[in-house]
Design a protein around this motif. Sequence first.
Motif, short mmCIF file in Angstrom:
data_model
loop_
_atom_site.label_atom_id
_atom_site.label_comp_id
_atom_site.label_asym_id
_atom_site.label_seq_id
_atom_site.Cartn_x
_atom_site.Cartn_y
_atom_site.Cartn_z
N VAL A 247 -1.72 7.22 4.20
CA VAL A 247 -0.80 6.25 4.80
C VAL A 247 0.22 7.01 5.67
CG1 VAL A 247 0.52 4.14 4.41
CG2 VAL A 247 -1.01 4.98 2.62
N ARG B 298 -8.37 -0.58 -0.38
CA ARG B 298 -7.59 0.44 0.31
C ARG B 298 -6.97 1.42 -0.69
NH1 ARG B 298 -6.00 -1.04 5.80
NH2 ARG B 298 -7.22 -2.84 6.40
N ILE B 299 -6.57 0.92 -1.82
CA ILE B 299 -6.04 1.81 -2.86
C ILE B 299 -7.14 2.74 -3.36
CG2 ILE B 299 -5.10 1.92 -5.20
CD1 ILE B 299 -3.72 -0.80 -4.57
N LEU C 249 -6.45 -5.05 -0.52
CA LEU C 249 -5.53 -4.00 -0.95
C LEU C 249 -6.18 -3.13 -2.02
CD1 LEU C 249 -2.82 -2.60 -1.01
CD2 LEU C 249 -1.96 -4.40 -2.56
N LEU D 116 0.84 -1.20 0.00
CA LEU D 116 0.00 0.00 0.00
C LEU D 116 0.87 1.25 0.00
CD1 LEU D 116 -2.78 1.35 0.17
CD2 LEU D 116 -2.60 1.20 2.67
#
Length: 243
Positions: free
Chosen positions: A169, A43-44, A40, A6
């Motif tokens: 992040v 989340r992206i 993932l 990530l």
Amino acid sequence: MAADDLLSIADELYASPIDGFTASRNARAAEVKRAGDADLSARIRALVKPTAAAAAANLLVRGASDVLTDLASLRERIEAASRAGERDELRSASRDRQALVSRLVADAAALLDAQERALSTPAADELGEALLAALGDADIAAALATGRLVAVPHTGGMSPSEIRAIVAVPPGDLSPDLDEEGDGDDDDDGLHATAVPASRRKKTPSASPGKARSSSASATRRRLERELAAAEAAETESRSDRS
């Protein structure tokens, strides 16, 4: 899902021109989903497009040399002069602060110009305030250093959760806000955090260590800002007397 995956993808996206951010993000999310990592991918896809000022800040720290070193050096100089009560040095630091911020905003404009893009006046003003905030707060400087801002910081003091909220992040070494709801959960998410409104913060009869550290840091920032403002006013008055 590996947290490094990530982080690597976020770094790639926030280093890219803002105009193509959404398309690039969605394409990477789709690619990862086809590869079998739905978590993932989600989340992206949740990564937030940066504001124009945040994109300029990200470009600046990635594309101009010594930005972070220059900010840290001047911040340390201001703090040392404040601790020692050296008003002349604070006046000098005030002049250098103005010059450094102006130079870095100009550097960001030049980097954007090289991409055939322009830095608008509102975005330039926001970037200038973000750089001033980084000069007064090491955590804000750390957020700036990631090159993954989704919005720019502001002067006047920000809590750790507010700082984490403007970084996609966020780095794990930002100071914690131990007195706020959901602390720890945001870092585990691997996504940008969301600041907890004051009305939802836990009420405790005594200050926690995290709250004490946050309050102390905010007080220090406010004191430095007042002293620098006083030094700037004195410098302006001195110039007027000489004219």
